[in-house]
Design a protein around this motif. Structure first.
Motif, mmCIF file in Angstrom:
data_model
loop_
_atom_site.group_PDB
_atom_site.id
_atom_site.type_symbol
_atom_site.label_atom_id
_atom_site.label_comp_id
_atom_site.label_asym_id
_atom_site.label_seq_id
_atom_site.Cartn_x
_atom_site.Cartn_y
_atom_site.Cartn_z
ATOM 1 N N GLU A 1 -10.294 1.529 -18.179
ATOM 2 C CA GLU A 1 -9.749 2.307 -19.165
ATOM 3 C C GLU A 1 -7.985 2.080 -18.712
ATOM 4 O O GLU A 1 -7.183 2.057 -19.532
ATOM 5 C CB GLU A 1 -9.968 3.863 -18.903
ATOM 6 C CG GLU A 1 -9.026 4.739 -19.965
ATOM 7 C CD GLU A 1 -9.347 6.112 -19.774
ATOM 8 O OE1 GLU A 1 -8.476 6.986 -20.296
ATOM 9 O OE2 GLU A 1 -10.524 6.558 -19.154
ATOM 10 N N PHE A 2 -7.595 2.097 -17.362
ATOM 11 C CA PHE A 2 -6.110 2.324 -16.800
ATOM 12 C C PHE A 2 -5.564 0.754 -16.640
ATOM 13 O O PHE A 2 -4.333 0.640 -16.633
ATOM 14 C CB PHE A 2 -6.070 2.995 -15.878
ATOM 15 C CG PHE A 2 -6.469 4.504 -16.009
ATOM 16 C CD1 PHE A 2 -6.119 5.169 -17.097
ATOM 17 C CD2 PHE A 2 -7.102 5.060 -14.883
ATOM 18 C CE1 PHE A 2 -6.553 6.271 -17.244
ATOM 19 C CE2 PHE A 2 -7.680 6.183 -14.862
ATOM 20 C CZ PHE A 2 -7.332 7.083 -16.056
ATOM 21 N N GLY A 3 -6.769 -0.251 -16.502
ATOM 22 C CA GLY A 3 -6.062 -1.583 -16.228
ATOM 23 C C GLY A 3 -6.189 -1.949 -14.729
ATOM 24 O O GLY A 3 -5.349 -2.990 -14.407
ATOM 25 N N VAL A 4 -6.813 -1.112 -13.998
ATOM 26 C CA VAL A 4 -6.828 -1.479 -12.466
ATOM 27 C C VAL A 4 -7.763 -2.385 -12.247
ATOM 28 O O VAL A 4 -8.848 -2.488 -12.760
ATOM 29 C CB VAL A 4 -7.379 0.044 -11.823
ATOM 30 C CG1 VAL A 4 -7.688 -0.378 -10.422
ATOM 31 C CG2 VAL A 4 -6.347 1.250 -11.926
ATOM 32 N N SER B 1 5.579 8.915 -6.402
ATOM 33 C CA SER B 1 4.911 7.849 -6.441
ATOM 34 C C SER B 1 5.016 7.038 -7.475
ATOM 35 O O SER B 1 5.170 5.742 -7.529
ATOM 36 C CB SER B 1 3.162 8.074 -6.507
ATOM 37 O OG SER B 1 2.718 8.735 -5.435
ATOM 38 N N LEU B 2 5.367 7.681 -8.637
ATOM 39 C CA LEU B 2 5.833 6.688 -9.908
ATOM 40 C C LEU B 2 7.209 6.153 -9.626
ATOM 41 O O LEU B 2 7.188 4.959 -9.743
ATOM 42 C CB LEU B 2 5.698 7.604 -11.332
ATOM 43 C CG LEU B 2 4.544 8.020 -11.571
ATOM 44 C CD1 LEU B 2 4.729 9.050 -12.628
ATOM 45 C CD2 LEU B 2 3.463 7.015 -11.982
ATOM 46 N N GLU C 1 -3.889 9.747 -13.291
ATOM 47 C CA GLU C 1 -2.546 9.760 -13.946
ATOM 48 C C GLU C 1 -1.539 8.896 -13.538
ATOM 49 O O GLU C 1 -0.928 7.978 -14.369
ATOM 50 C CB GLU C 1 -2.091 11.363 -13.610
ATOM 51 C CG GLU C 1 -2.821 12.369 -14.469
ATOM 52 C CD GLU C 1 -2.174 13.772 -14.062
ATOM 53 O OE1 GLU C 1 -1.193 13.988 -13.322
ATOM 54 O OE2 GLU C 1 -2.909 14.714 -14.729
ATOM 55 N N ILE C 2 -1.428 8.643 -12.111
ATOM 56 C CA ILE C 2 -0.328 7.560 -11.720
ATOM 57 C C ILE C 2 -0.932 6.089 -12.421
ATOM 58 O O ILE C 2 -0.211 5.321 -12.712
ATOM 59 C CB ILE C 2 -0.496 7.480 -10.253
ATOM 60 C CG1 ILE C 2 0.292 8.796 -9.626
ATOM 61 C CG2 ILE C 2 0.215 6.417 -9.741
ATOM 62 C CD1 ILE C 2 0.230 8.949 -8.024
ATOM 63 N N SER C 3 -2.137 5.864 -11.939
ATOM 64 C CA SER C 3 -2.637 4.705 -12.440
ATOM 65 C C SER C 3 -2.470 4.307 -13.979
ATOM 66 O O SER C 3 -2.352 3.272 -14.337
ATOM 67 C CB SER C 3 -4.166 4.511 -12.045
ATOM 68 O OG SER C 3 -4.570 4.752 -10.721
ATOM 69 N N SER C 4 -2.733 5.245 -14.804
ATOM 70 C CA SER C 4 -2.437 5.088 -16.177
ATOM 71 C C SER C 4 -1.073 4.678 -16.547
ATOM 72 O O SER C 4 -0.908 3.795 -17.612
ATOM 73 C CB SER C 4 -2.918 6.326 -17.212
ATOM 74 O OG SER C 4 -1.886 7.472 -16.926
ATOM 75 N N TYR D 1 0.880 -1.147 -0.194
ATOM 76 C CA TYR D 1 0.090 -0.081 0.039
ATOM 77 C C TYR D 1 0.883 1.243 0.193
ATOM 78 O O TYR D 1 1.922 1.442 0.836
ATOM 79 C CB TYR D 1 -0.940 0.066 1.114
ATOM 80 C CG TYR D 1 -1.706 1.452 1.469
ATOM 81 C CD1 TYR D 1 -2.760 1.484 1.010
ATOM 82 C CD2 TYR D 1 -0.765 2.280 2.042
ATOM 83 C CE1 TYR D 1 -3.246 2.926 1.186
ATOM 84 C CE2 TYR D 1 -1.379 3.719 2.414
ATOM 85 C CZ TYR D 1 -2.670 3.839 1.870
ATOM 86 O OH TYR D 1 -3.209 5.167 1.973
ATOM 87 N N ILE D 2 0.641 2.245 -0.694
ATOM 88 C CA ILE D 2 0.951 3.479 -0.762
ATOM 89 C C ILE D 2 0.081 4.639 -1.095
ATOM 90 O O ILE D 2 -0.996 4.373 -1.488
ATOM 91 C CB ILE D 2 2.168 3.718 -1.869
ATOM 92 C CG1 ILE D 2 1.707 3.715 -3.209
ATOM 93 C CG2 ILE D 2 3.530 2.653 -1.839
ATOM 94 C CD1 ILE D 2 2.787 4.364 -4.214
ATOM 95 N N THR D 3 0.278 5.596 -0.270
ATOM 96 C CA THR D 3 -0.552 6.952 -0.293
ATOM 97 C C THR D 3 -0.288 7.553 -1.942
ATOM 98 O O THR D 3 0.637 8.108 -2.064
ATOM 99 C CB THR D 3 -0.680 7.791 0.780
ATOM 100 O OG1 THR D 3 -0.557 7.097 1.986
ATOM 101 C CG2 THR D 3 -1.560 9.048 0.467
ATOM 102 N N ALA D 4 -1.298 7.476 -2.740
ATOM 103 C CA ALA D 4 -1.175 8.055 -4.077
ATOM 104 C C ALA D 4 -0.967 9.693 -4.096
ATOM 105 O O ALA D 4 -1.734 10.283 -3.402
ATOM 106 C CB ALA D 4 -2.526 7.616 -5.055
#
Length: 246
Positions: A102-105, A18-19, A68-71, A7-10
């Protein structure tokens, strides 16, 4: 091979950090990622993650930051969004499901959404092939566990004790684990209070562990530079991954 979920805080302290952190965690052997959505009242989280949430919000976190991070990271590591129901409700569960697809989550982890209240959203989740992660606590009866895990997808989140994340409480989970395994073949992961010292014990009988506060605590250490924080967290991940598979 036992799995490690991190787990990380986005967006804490910012998107680029984060990236870089996700990249280092993946390199260190992390199998799945929980991207925490900062929220002002994270009722299931202890003071460490609560502070990180507040700092992220103060730093200007927006939902677009999460997207943006998720993408970027979701195509590289199995990613789940962990957050409280309020943001999901206000933005709309279908909007989140569309964005996730859309992002693959792969799924949502919503600790303050009880099983009964989550049930109406299951058809929507199935439509978008999104897992709504089921929570089980050691205080649950056999009947309750059977109900909660019956249609569990993605993985089952076993809370190691009744309380908040980051505490160091301990309970005998063997009977709960046995009951879950009798009712479901869905992978079972233990969370709450997992760190380098407890991981080997907590992973007994389950498929992996979820680690949050032990990582986020490093992010709050202002004596470390950004690169030192990432290196320290990655090292913790390596140690935990090694211990749960020793």
């Amino acid at each position: 091979m036992k799995q490690l979920v991190a787990y990380i805080t986005a967006g804490f302290p910012d998107k680029i950090f984060s990236l870089d952190l996700v990249s280092a965690l993946k390199e260190a052997g992390v199998d799945k990622l929980e991207l925490g959505i900062p929220f002002s009242d994270p009722v299931a989280d202890g003071p460490i993650i609560e502070v990180a949430n507040l700092h992220a919000l103060q730093n200007g976190f927006k939902m677009e930051t999460l997207f943006e991070i998720s993408s970027i990271v979701a195509p590289t590591i199995e990613t789940y969004w962990m957050g409280y129901f309020n943001p999901f409700y206000h933005k709309g569960m279908e909007t989140f499901a569309q964005k996730a697809t859309e992002f693959g989550v792969k799924g949502f982890i919503i600790p303050d959404l009880p099983h009964e209240e989550a049930t109406p959203y299951i058809p929507l989740m199935n439509q978008y092939n999104i897992s709504l992660i089921s929570f089980v606590a050691p205080t649950h009866s056999k009947e309750r566990i059977a109900t909660v895990v019956k249609d569990a997808k993605g993985f089952i989140y076993l809370v190691a004790y009744a309380g908040i994340t980051g505490a160091h409480a301990s309970e005998d989970l063997s009977k709960t684990i046995q009951t879950i395994k009798e009712q479901s073949n869905t992978p079972l992961f233990v969370g709450f209070g997992v760190n380098e010292k407890t991981a080997k014990e907590r992973v007994r009988g389950v498929d992996g562990v979820i680690v949050g506060s032990a990582f986020v605590e490093v992010l709050l250490n202002e004596s470390l530079s950004g690169s030192e924080k990432i290196a320290s967290i990655a090292q913790k991940a390596r140690i935990i991954k090694e211990k749960i598979n020793a």
